[in-house]
Each structure stands twice: as C-alpha cells, then as structure tokens.
Motif scaffolding. Structure first.
Motif, PDB file in Angstrom:
ATOM      1  N   HIS A 186      -8.918  44.775  44.147  1.00 14.20           N
ATOM      2  CA  HIS A 186      -8.349  46.070  44.522  1.00 14.20           C
ATOM      3  C   HIS A 186      -8.894  47.073  43.498  1.00 14.20           C
ATOM      4  N   CYS A 221      -5.456  52.663  46.730  1.00  8.59           N
ATOM      5  CA  CYS A 221      -6.311  51.531  46.394  1.00  8.59           C
ATOM      6  C   CYS A 221      -7.727  51.913  46.815  1.00  8.59           C
ATOM      7  N   GLU A 223     -10.649  49.896  46.618  1.00 13.17           N
ATOM      8  CA  GLU A 223     -11.603  48.808  46.818  1.00 13.17           C
ATOM      9  C   GLU A 223     -11.174  48.113  48.102  1.00 13.17           C
ATOM     10  N   CYS A 225      -9.863  45.876  50.476  1.00 14.39           N
ATOM     11  CA  CYS A 225      -9.210  44.640  50.090  1.00 14.39           C
ATOM     12  C   CYS A 225      -8.578  43.927  51.272  1.00 14.39           C
ATOM     13  N   HIS A 229      -5.662  47.702  53.558  1.00  9.05           N
ATOM     14  CA  HIS A 229      -6.193  48.393  52.376  1.00  9.05           C
ATOM     15  C   HIS A 229      -5.742  49.855  52.307  1.00  9.05           C
ATOM     16  N   MET A 232      -1.720  50.914  50.722  1.00  8.10           N
ATOM     17  CA  MET A 232      -1.147  50.564  49.414  1.00  8.10           C
ATOM     18  C   MET A 232      -1.368  51.719  48.429  1.00  8.10           C
TER      19      MET A 232
HETATM   20 CU    CU Z   1      -6.167  47.002  47.668  1.00  5.82          CU
END
Ligand code: CU
Length: 271
Positions: A186, A221, A223, A225, A229, A232
């Motif tokens: 992340h 976040c 990256e 993930c 994604h 978050m």
């Molecule tokens: Cu993430």
C-alpha cells in the motif's frame, strides 16, 4: 465565450485557495500545509514548469520550421546530409545541463525530507486490504480506520475521503510516521503535507511532517493494492496542543491496546 473563459479562469485560480482535499476540476496541487510541501510546489512552479514549457515551445518551433523550410515542393532534390558534429555535441550537452539544473535542487529536497527531526509524536500506519490501522506506540493507542460509506456521510463530509476514526495530531509539532503493511503493498500519502511512502509488508518505512495549519487533511492509499484500493482513505485532523491532549486522554480509554503482562511477553519471545 466570455462566460466560458471566466469559468476557466475561476477554476484555475480557485484551486489556489482550495482547502485540504481534492476539488472538482482542480489543476495543480492542493494547498500546502507544511514546509516540505511548499518546497515541492515552488520547485514545480519555478523550475520544472518553466523548463518543460521552454522545451515544448522550442521543439514545436523546430517542427514547424522544418515542415515549412524543407517541404517537398521547395526541395525537389533532397539533401543527403547525415552528420553534423556541432549539432550532435549540442543536443547531447544541452539536455545534460538541463538535467543537472533540475537534479541539484531536487536532490537537496529529497535529502531534506529524508532527515527526520526529533519527533514529538510518533504514529505507526499499517496498510491492510482495505483499510488503515494506526498505532500511537508511545501512548498505548491502537485503532482501525475505515472509510465511511456514501449513505452514512454527514453534512460536509467528503465522499470517499471520510473515515470513521481519523488520526489526530497537534499543530506545529514534528510527527514521525512509521509505515508498513500487513498483506500487500500500500502507500500512505497525504498531498497537503507533501508526504508519500510505500507500505511494504515486513519492512518499516519512515516519513515525517509538521502541519502548520489547524484543519482536516485528506489523502488516499497510493499503491494499487486490490479491488478496494480506492476505498481506503487517510484522514488527519490537525488540532491545537490542548485539544490534542484532550483527544489523547479520550483515545487512551477508547482505543487502549491490551497491556502485555510479563509472563505473556516471555511466552511471545520464546516462540
Ligand atoms: Cu492500499
């Protein structure tokens, strides 16, 4: 037409006074709330942007000039020139110099960001699929931070950015953030503070910021993930020193990490 231009101008300039979250039709960065971010913005505005514009205009000029000057109708017999030493040296040297001009202030800034001053507050951020877990290691506080769903949002809470438990930090204090992940990669990113670090399982990355203005700041976040994604977000509430102490005493009750008794600790270590 006049209205259209006005709308564009308002859109461009209104981003300058925007708060701490992304705005619709935003161009440019969010407002800086730390010295680190101010450095990044001024590097972008005063060095990168002029260099990029100059190069683009120059290349455009060369292309237009070549198209007109060497067009087929004017040059029935094409030139067979293949090499020109002077031009070749110039088009190697000049880009090198441009890169050096950009690299010097850029490295300076990177090293400045990398040197963490003595931290007054330490926070550990752990990325999970798909929420953030936070810990205040010195305060015995641990909690999870989930995004608030659209149907549960209260008035003035931004969509996709609001969380149930936000991080609270005092204004004008150095906050060190230890970043890691529990499952996949992340990244903990907060644009207004100029902070972005990968959260890597099994490894702790560090970063820091010193928020200069009271308010709520939003990040996400950064990256890729997994499927959630985009859901978050990271919310940091910057408050005055007194309010922070007040929050701490409440949070210690609400989010108390279980105390580890001596024997249990020994059992954990011996495993
Ligand atoms: Cu993430």
């Amino acid at each position: 037409m006049k209205n259209f231009l006005l709308t564009i101008l308002v859109t461009i300039y209104s981003t300058g006074v925007s708060a701490n979250q992304p705005k619709e039709w935003q161009l440019g960065f969010q407002d800086a709330a730390s010295q680190g971010m101010r450095d990044i913005v001024s590097f972008h505005n005063n060095i990168l942007l002029p260099v990029i514009i100059a190069i683009s205009v120059f290349v455009l000029f060369l292309m237009i000039y070549a198209c007109i000057r060497f067009r087929a109708s004017k040059n029935p017999i094409p030139s067979k020139t293949t090499h020109n030493v002077t031009v070749e040296i110039l088009w190697t040297l000049i880009p090198c110099l441009i890169l050096i001009v950009m690299a010097v202030p850029s490295f300076k800034m990177l090293y400045k960001q990398d040197t963490i001053p003595k931290a007054e507050v330490t926070i550990k951020a752990v990325g999970y699929q798909w929420y953030w877990g936070y810990e205040y290691p010195d305060e015995n506080i641990i909690f999870e931070s989930y995004m608030v769903k659209e149907e549960d949002l209260k008035k003035n809470q931004p969509r996709l950015l609001t969380v149930d438990n936000e991080i609270v930090v005092p204004v004008n204090k150095v906050v060190k953030v230890l970043i890691t992940a529990n499952d996949v990669l992340h990244a903990w990113a907060l644009p207004s503070f100029g902070v972005k670090r990968d959260a890597v399982p099994g490894r702790i990355n560090e970063t820091w910021f010193k928020a200069e203005k009271i308010g709520t700041y939003y990040g996400q976040c950064s990256e890729l993930c997994g499927i959630q994604h985009a859901f978050m977000p990271i919310t940091v509430r910057v408050v005055s020193e007194e309010k922070y102490i007040e929050w701490l005493s409440e949070a210690k009750m609400k989010f108390a990490k279980e105390p580890i008794i001596n024997n249990e600790y020994k059992k954990l270590v011996s495993k």
